[in-house]
Every structure is written in C-alpha cells, then in structure tokens.
Motif scaffolding. Structure first.
Motif, short mmCIF file in Angstrom:
data_model
loop_
_atom_site.label_atom_id
_atom_site.label_comp_id
_atom_site.label_asym_id
_atom_site.label_seq_id
_atom_site.Cartn_x
_atom_site.Cartn_y
_atom_site.Cartn_z
N VAL A 223 0.85 -1.20 0.00
CA VAL A 223 0.00 0.00 0.00
C VAL A 223 0.88 1.25 0.00
N ALA A 224 1.90 1.24 0.86
CA ALA A 224 2.81 2.39 0.92
C ALA A 224 3.51 2.58 -0.43
N ARG A 225 3.92 1.47 -1.03
CA ARG A 225 4.60 1.52 -2.34
C ARG A 225 3.66 2.10 -3.39
N PHE A 226 2.40 1.64 -3.35
CA PHE A 226 1.44 2.10 -4.34
C PHE A 226 1.23 3.61 -4.27
N PHE A 227 1.05 4.12 -3.06
CA PHE A 227 0.79 5.56 -2.94
C PHE A 227 2.05 6.39 -3.19
N MET A 228 3.21 5.81 -2.84
CA MET A 228 4.45 6.53 -3.13
C MET A 228 4.66 6.61 -4.64
N ASP A 229 4.30 5.54 -5.33
CA ASP A 229 4.39 5.53 -6.79
C ASP A 229 3.53 6.66 -7.35
N VAL A 244 13.18 14.02 -6.00
CA VAL A 244 14.10 12.89 -5.87
C VAL A 244 13.76 12.06 -4.64
N GLY A 245 13.33 12.74 -3.57
CA GLY A 245 13.03 12.03 -2.32
C GLY A 245 11.95 10.99 -2.50
N THR A 246 10.85 11.34 -3.20
CA THR A 246 9.79 10.36 -3.40
C THR A 246 10.30 9.21 -4.27
N ARG A 247 11.15 9.53 -5.24
CA ARG A 247 11.69 8.48 -6.12
C ARG A 247 12.57 7.52 -5.32
#
Lengths: 400, 607
Positions: A223-229, A244-247
C-alpha cells in the motif's frame, strides 16, 4: 461564488476543474448557463448594480494543481507548479491580483449558513471543527460512494455504519484517509471522532475526505509503495526533496516488496520521509511520506517480515509468494496449466493431477485466479536459509 | 506597509537591520550572514525550489525559503541549526543521486560548480542513496554552447534568465517530477531553436556543468584563470566584460555584473563572436615586394611608410579610420592630423547623419527601464545592439510596455510590438492606430537609429511628434535615445573626425594619392571599404595604401604596407558609449605576434 464576490467586491471568478471529470464539466457549464439566464451571473445581478462573471478552466491532469498556487498558475495558462508563500493568494494571486481561492465544498456551505444562520451551522460538528464534510468511501467496503457526515463522526460509524462493513466476511485492517498522501489508520484508532486535529495526531490528514478501506488481504508495504508511486509520478519536480526524495523512497519500498530489503532500509525510509515532509515546498511533498510514516508506525512488523524473513504476511508481494497445488483438491481439469503464461504447470506422471515447477514459476497468480476448486495454494513462507549471493557474502562477513 | 522602512530582526542571535520589502536572504547577506543557495540568482525572481536556503522563523513550525520570504520586523530567524543543516545535506545527497554528477569528467570541475562547492561545504564524500542515473541527452547541437541534461539540477536559473533578462523564453521545463527536463522551444535541439539568440546568459547562470561554453569546456577551471574587466567594443552600448585568460589565451568571456551599463548581460556578439569565430590575424608587419606581401620588421615597415608619405604630393594625403578605435587613438589622430589633408572615419550605412550632430543619450539604459512606451525608429537592436533588444523584449513582456516599430528592418522584435511597420504609410488610419496604442502611455521614449536620419525618417518623426503631443495626455516625453551602430563613432565625431559613408565620393572629391587606413580590429578587416568595385580599382591604381589592421581581408590585398594592430582584448584605453560614458578598456592578453595598439603604431609611424 456570486455572494462571496459581492461581499468582496470582485467581478471575476474562475472554476478550476480537472479535464478528467467530463460529466462534472458538462453539468457545470449547464449550471453556469442557467445562472446567466436567471440573471444570477453577468451584468447588474439582481438589479444590484453588481457584475460578476464566472469562467470554467479545465486542468491538464496534474494532481499538484490542487495546490492553490499551482492551481492559479494553471488557470493563468502556465505550468502548474507551486510557488512559495508569502505572497499569499490574498496578497498576490491570479495575474498578481489579490485572489480568494476556495474549495467547491466550502462555497457550498455558504448558502445554508446564510439561510439558517451561523449558530445552526456551529451546532454541527465538534468543538474545534464545525459543520459537515463530504467523505468518499472506497476500497473494501460494502457501500462505496459519497456521504456527507458531520465532523466528529467516528471512523467506525463511517465504515461499519454508513459503509456497511467489509464484504466477504473479511477482517478490517486499516483505512487510509485524505487521498493518496494521507495516512493509514489501523483498527485500534477506529473510535476517534474525525476532525482535523485528531487525524493529524494519528499522522494522517483530512485532505479530500477520501476513505480507502483495506481488509486483511492488503499488504501495508505494498500500500505504501502504491501511494508513493502515485506521489512520485505526480510530483511537479520543482523541489529536490519531493522530486528525488519520493523516487528514492519508492526505490526502497520496491526493493522491500521484491524481497531485497536491507536491514537499514527502515532507517533510510524514516530519514527520507522526515526530510521530505520537512523541507518540501508544497503540500504534495509535505504529505507524500504520510502513507510510509503511518504504515511504519502501525504495521512495522509487516516491514520486518518483508525485510528479515522475506515474507509477505498478506500474501500480496509477488516476489515473496510461493504457489503449490494441493494434490488432494486438484481435480486435474488443467485450467491452471492453460492459464500459466510460462508453462510451468505440468501433469503428474500417470495421474490426473497437476504440479507447479517452483524454479520457473514467476508468481503471477494466474493459476490461483483460474482454479475453481481452491486447489492452488498461495503462501508466503519466507526464506529460512540465505539464498542470494549477497546474503551469503553478508553472512560470511559476520562469521569472519 | 511602506517599502524601505527600516526594520530590525535577529538572525542567528545577531541583531540585524534591514528594509521592509527585503527578503530574509537579502537582510542576512547585508549583515554578513551567509545562507547556502542553489536556485537563487541576483536579479532574477526568487524561485524557492532548491530548498537550500531554508531557514527557521520563530513561531512557524515549517521551514521557509529565505530567498522568497520577506523579512519582518522583530522576527527571529535561525539559519544554521542542526535540523537545517541535516535537511540541506540530504537535499544535496538527493541531487547527487538524481543524475550523473561525477565531477572528474565535468567541464566545471574544481571550483566553477556551485553544486560541488556546496557539497564540499557540507563535507559530503559519499551518498546514502542509490544513483538513479537516467541516460539523458547531451545536446551539443548549438553553435556556441552545449546542454548536458545529465548535469542539470533543475534550478531553473537558465529558464528565468532566458525569460527575465534576455526576454526570449527559449528555455522552460518539460515533463513532471523526476522526469523533469529543461526543454528548448517546443522540445527541439538547441541548434534547431528559432528563438534562441545565443546570448549565452543561460550558460553564465548555470550553477553546474549542464550548460557549458563549448570553447571553454575542459580548458581548466575559471577560478584558476586571470580575470580582466574590460569593455565590449562590438557596438556603442559598451557592455562590461570579464575576460578569463590563461597562458595568454582567452578561456571564456562573461558579462561584468558590476557594469553600470549592462549589469552582466551580453549579446551573442560580445559574448562569443569576438573570440570563438576564427578570424585570420595579421601577426607581423608586411611590405609588398614584387607584388607579394613579405613579412618584415617594424623598423623596415615604418621606414617604408615614411618614404611613401614623403614621396606623395602635398595636399593629397588621406587617412580613413575605423569608428572602433579608442579615445586615446583619437587624441593621437588629433595630434598627427596636420600631417594629413583629409581624415575621415568610415561609418555604417546612413550613420554619417547621426554623427554630424553627435548627441549622447545620457542614462539611456536606465530610461529604457523607466519607459512605459517605446518607439523604435530606423534601428535594428536585435541585430546590432543585442542588449538593448533584450531590454525592449523584457519591457514588453514583463512590464506591458507598448512598443511601436517604425521604418526598421524586420526582426524578432516585431513579434513583441503592438505595431510593426517596416514601411510606414502616411494614412490617417495608421497614425490613428499609433495614437491609440500610445494613448495611455505616460513616459514614452523614442529610440532611433541611422535609418531615421533620412527624408522618410524625418517625415515619420514629424508625424510621430504630432501624434504624441495630441494623444499622450499628461505624459512626459522622455528624451530620445540615439542608437548608432558603430562603436565609438559619436566620440570620434565629437572629436572632429569627419564621418564618411560613401567612400567613392569621398575619394573622388579630393585628389588622393596616399591613403592610410586604420581598420583596427574591424571583424571584416575593413573590407567593406571595397564594397564598390571602382574603389578597389582606384586604390590599386594609386598603389600607395597603408593598412593598419588586425585581420586579413581584401583590403590587405591592395596594401603596399600592412601594419598589425591589436584586437579588443589586447587594447588599453577607453571608448565612449552611446550614453556618453567613457568606459575603460583593459588589455587581457599581450598583443599576438608583433601586433601593437593603434595609437602606439600611429605614434611610431608619425613620430
């Protein structure tokens, strides 16, 4: 808007709406046309000597254009990027002019407040947050849709009352509030009344009023990965923390989901999340780490399971799954073998049963979906021994 | 709120004074407190994007960018707490992880790179996050500079410079988030850009090696070069230059930010053409023997010239001077003038009329900043005076200045003009429209060039004056700005040198049998003198031409003696710009070969 404009002495208004909301755009145009016809917009409104025109501006598909300064740039026809404040819109907004900018929801409350009076409005809600809020219930919930509820309603009332609970008898796991950059709230906090302060205390936000409900089949790292994407994709790129931080956070989360998480990844995630939250220019970057921070706060064990045991407890992260065919349940119908994209399911010699060659399995889950007899078993057993060369090296170092 | 009112605040515990309207960064800078920055550049609008200049203001839980946050009276600001340093350090680490910032193979290595300097400042020797390293384009299709996207940190200093200083907005950002990239026009290669003026301001603004001058790349860091501040002699604007030299050659040329004329901006001519374009230099004195120019010593050449002069009949000696020569050369000319019967300077087309009544336009550059209406008459700033063109573009785009272009050749400025009429009619309808456009203008300024000094130009001027006096209500007409094209023509004309436009007539009027040409460092070597075929024939016939020039040209082909002259970066002295300011020339290089400065040559020959 016309009432607000009359109070402020403004003669021009804009409604900004995403191009994706085609139906809303269409209806808005009809409504504006009707308002002009009735003389509620245009020249000399209701014979008051007051002129007010409303124009609709269509967005070009950017999440960040919900941020007010980016929204205004987009209305001006420029690239939708946030500006530091001050100057605030009320000082210098659209084309450098003082601008009042509000959400449609806010404007919508003006009419009932005028009709019924402020004390009536203030009687709804909690001590600090008055009135109502439109919530959007989505995810693993029986009654999905939009509901207007007074502030102070508890999450439990929303999900199990209005929302009608979780379908298929599954267990509730968490609810994410406020849109893609909101935090995830676990079951133990379901009884808090929903208001700005309480959500903030839990690490989440009110945001758009979105409520995404997740059941036991949701992996919180995923879930965290999905929203960060999503946030990474929607970052405008103006400031490095967000761009860059979100990436980088996404890379770490992807790594963890793929079973390549390293012991210090949680520390790295926490450092980055705190930094992105602290030093990003606008709301998008400042809230983007919320899903990571809250899942780390409430579901840290799931991260640990991924990183240390290489196991996905919710059985979602593909790389950490193991598929097997229950030889008793298998009826030998071969639908799984036909569904397999890499032909790794074969017939057991001399029997009407099938088995999966684990070495070539790509964990796609096609057999699991295809099987009508629940004979395909999905597990995430984790790794008991070191399997990657990297791990072996690591182990070797420890020994020496 | 009164801008400029004194305010006091505490920065890092130090009581600081500032003025209302200043940003925290400005107040801190004025009080000797340094805040690290990357996307901030003086004279550009604040961007607030790089998050390096973040500071804590007491009472606000969030950090704020110092570059865009106004300083408020009585506030307490902290610029270097542990939290801030940690955030800045991580920002730098993220920038380094984003693209290829490997220093050893970067043209800006060792001191020219702001990013590298910041990293040194924070003691960063490694980064904690994986390198993303997308393989991005290195665009070297432009003539003078390249754009390496791999080095770009997306600070948008180039974008803002292109938009706010040169006014063409060639550069902008494309895509979103981590896929952001600088785009040229509508995402074309630099070489294919139709709007780029090659002014090179973006290169000067770039904090990293993303934008680099091709000729300067890998010639060592600028920080280890000698710096000489001098003045550009390509046009009469007189922009300040900083010439970076090493081993007696030019490494790069940038605008001088301290120049009162140009404030650091340059155009293509001053920035690149003078030193990047290959031009054949004359390095030794030469004398024609048996039909061929033969290199010789200064003594021999000077002797030959003296012999030629004494052999020529009295009253038939003439001298032609380039309008590019320095004021010092002009004074030498005044001294030796008696030796010549006729001294003229060869000016550009139609320019002689400007020079017959030389007028300096005091504070012209400042007045361009103040004007709210501009009328361009018979001038081509985007071809001739690029920095003035940039000012006009910015004025129109940023301040909404009304622009009327009359009787000028077509140029990119037409796109910015309210009215652009290369050929002006006398129809009432047209002039009514001019009146309408300039109707609400309070401080119009007329910029006129050589082409205004014709019969047509005078008629237009007459009409314009009538329109302005009848339609500009309550406005005050700013003094007109005269925009010549030749560098020092106004000062030379004021010094008594006769402007010569039509060489053949000038040579025809007087009997000339000895001609001394001081072409100095005219880029064409003075070849434009031979534009008309019979001038060449005449000069070949008298066979008594001395050419003092820096570059070989058709003119040297007809010379009996050729004397090598120093070029712009080898000259000392001064030139006077169109505002009447005497601007210093300082030699950045020793003269190449045996070249000498114009006035020294003249003094040697006529001693």
């Amino acid at each position: 808007m016309a009432i607000g404009a009359y109070a402020m002495g403004s003669n021009r208004g804009f409604i900004y709406i995403r191009a994706e909301y085609g139906l809303a755009v269409k209806r808005l145009h009809i409504a504006i046309e009707q308002a002009y016809k009735y003389g509620l917009l245009g020249k000399n409104i209701l014979e008051k000597g007051f002129d007010f025109d409303v124009e609709v501006r269509i967005g070009a598909g950017a999440f960040v254009c919900g941020e007010e300064t980016a929204l205004m740039r987009s209305v001006e026809g420029r690239r939708g990027q946030p500006q530091p404040r001050p100057p605030f819109p009320a000082q210098r907004g659209l084309w450098g002019k003082p601008t009042n900018i509000n959400n449609v929801e806010t404007w919508a409350t003006i009419r009932p407040i005028i009709l019924r009076g402020a004390p009536w409005f203030a009687s709804i809600g909690t001590e600090k947050t008055k009135g109502t809020k439109v919530f959007c219930l989505a995810g693993k919930i029986n009654n999905t849709g939009v509901a207007e509820l007074p502030f102070g309603t508890t999450l439990r009332e929303m999900i199990f009352g209005v929302g009608g609970g979780i379908p298929n008898g599954k267990k509730f796991k968490a609810v994410q509030t406020g849109g893609p950059s909101g935090g995830v709230i676990p079951e133990q906090h379901l009884d808090i009344p929903v208001e700005y302060e309480s959500l903030q205390k839990l690490g989440s936000i009110m945001g758009s009023g979105g409520m995404v409900v997740m059941d036991e089949d949701s992996c919180m790292v995923d879930v965290a990965r999905f929203f960060m994407d999503f946030c990474c994709d929607e970052s405008c790129g103006k400031c490095p923390p967000c761009r860059v931080g979100t990436r980088q956070m996404l890379s770490i989360l992807e790594r963890i989901c793929n079973g390549q998480g390293k012991p210090d990844d949680i520390q790295k995630l926490e450092d980055l999340a705190a930094m992105v939250k602290d030093s990003s220019l606008c709301g998008l970057g400042q809230t983007a780490p919320n899903p990571v921070l809250t899942t780390l706060r409430y579901f840290r064990d799931e991260y640990m399971a991924h990183i240390v045991e290489k196991r996905c407890p919710a059985r979602v992260c593909r790389e950490l799954l193991h598929f097997e065919i229950d030889q008793v349940a298998c009826k030998g119908c071969s639908i799984c073998a036909r569904a397999c994209p890499v032909q790794t399911i074969h017939k057991v010699d001399g029997q009407k049963k099938f088995y999966i060659t684990t070495e070539t399995c790509i964990h796609c889950g096609a057999c699991f979906e295809a099987c009508r007899f629940d004979a395909v078993v999905k597990t995430s057993p984790g790794r008991t021994r070191t399997e990657t060369p990297e791990d072996e090296v690591l182990a070797g170092e420890v020994k020496s | 709120m009164i801008a400029g009112k004194e305010i006091s605040l505490t920065i890092d515990g130090k009581p600081c004074k500032g003025a209302l309207g200043q940003t925290i960064l400005q107040v801190a800078g004025d009080n000797g407190i340094e805040i690290p920055t990357l996307c901030y550049l003086k004279n550009l609008s604040p961007w607030g994007g790089c998050r390096m200049c973040i500071v804590e203001v007491q009472g606000s839980p969030k950090v704020v960018p110092a570059c865009s946050t106004p300083a408020t009276d009585g506030s307490t600001v902290i610029t270097n707490s542990e939290r801030l340093q940690g955030l800045r350090r991580l920002t730098l680490e993220l920038l380094f992880s984003e693209r290829n910032h490997f220093c050893p193979i970067c043209p800006m290595n060792k001191g020219d790179c702001d990013l590298q300097q910041q990293a040194y400042g924070f003691g960063i020797d490694s980064i904690r996050y994986p390198y993303l390293y997308p393989a991005l384009l290195v665009d070297v299709s432009g003539k003078y500079f390249g754009l390496d996207h791999n080095r770009c940190i997306l600070c948008t200093r180039c974008v803002r410079t292109c938009d706010e200083i040169e006014g063409v907005h060639t550069l902008d950002i494309g895509n979103r988030g981590v896929k952001n990239q600088i785009v040229v026009d509508l995402n074309v290669m630099f070489g294919a850009s139709t709007t780029c003026t090659s002014c090179g301001a973006c290169v000067a603004a770039c904090p990293t090696g993303a934008l680099f001058d091709k000729s300067a790349a890998f010639h060592g860091p600028l920080s280890r070069c000698q710096q000489v501040r001098t003045t550009c002699t390509e046009c009469p604007v007189g922009c300040g230059l900083v010439v970076y030299t090493k081993d007696n050659r030019i490494v790069d040329v940038f605008g001088d930010a301290e120049s009162t004329v140009s404030r650091g901006h340059l155009c293509r001519r001053g920035r690149y053409e003078t030193w990047v374009e290959p031009r054949p230099r004359i390095l030794r004195p030469m004398v024609r023997r048996d039909g061929h120019l033969v290199p010789t010593s200064w003594g021999d050449a000077v002797h030959t010239v003296k012999t030629l002069i004494s052999a020529s009949n009295h009253g038939q000696n003439a001298m032609l001077v380039s309008p590019r020569v320095t004021n010092e050369t002009m004074r030498t000319l005044q001294k030796i003038g008696l030796r010549f019967d006729h001294i003229g300077m060869f000016v550009a087309d139609k320019e002689s009329a400007l020079c017959t009544s030389p007028e300096f336009s005091t504070d012209a550059m400042k007045r361009l900043d103040d004007a709210d209406g501009m009328i361009l008459l018979g001038a081509q700033p985007s071809r001739e005076q690029g920095v003035v063109a940039a000012k006009i573009r910015v004025a129109v785009r940023k301040r909404g200045v009304k622009l009327v272009i009359l009787n000028s050749r077509r140029s990119d400025l037409d796109a910015y003009a309210d009215i652009s009429a290369p050929i002006v009619t006398l129809e009432r309808k047209f002039w009514n429209r001019v009146g309408e456009v300039l109707g609400n203008v309070k401080r119009p300024v007329l910029i006129y060039g050589a082409a205004a000094m014709t019969a047509v130009g005078v008629t237009i001027l007459d009409r314009l004056t009538k329109v302005l006096t009848s339609q500009c209500n309550g406005g005050e007409m700013l003094a007109p700005i005269q925009l010549p094209t030749s560098t020092n023509s106004l000062a030379l004309a004021a010094g008594g040198v006769e402007p010569v436009e039509d060489i053949s007539t000038w040579l025809g009027v007087q009997p000339v049998n000895f001609l001394y040409v001081v072409a100095s460092d005219e880029p064409d070597g003075g070849a434009r003198l031979l534009k008309e075929p019979h001038v060449r024939a005449f000069l070949e016939q008298i066979d008594c031409v001395v050419v003092q020039a820096s570059y070989e040209s058709a003119l040297t082909d007809v010379a009996r003696v050729v004397l090598p002259s120093a070029i712009w970066c080898e000259k000392n002295g001064s030139v006077t710009n169109f505002e009447g300011r005497a601007l210093p020339l300082r030699a950045a290089l020793a003269p190449s070969g045996e070249a000498r400065e114009d006035n020294i040559v003249l003094e040697t020959v006529f001693a």
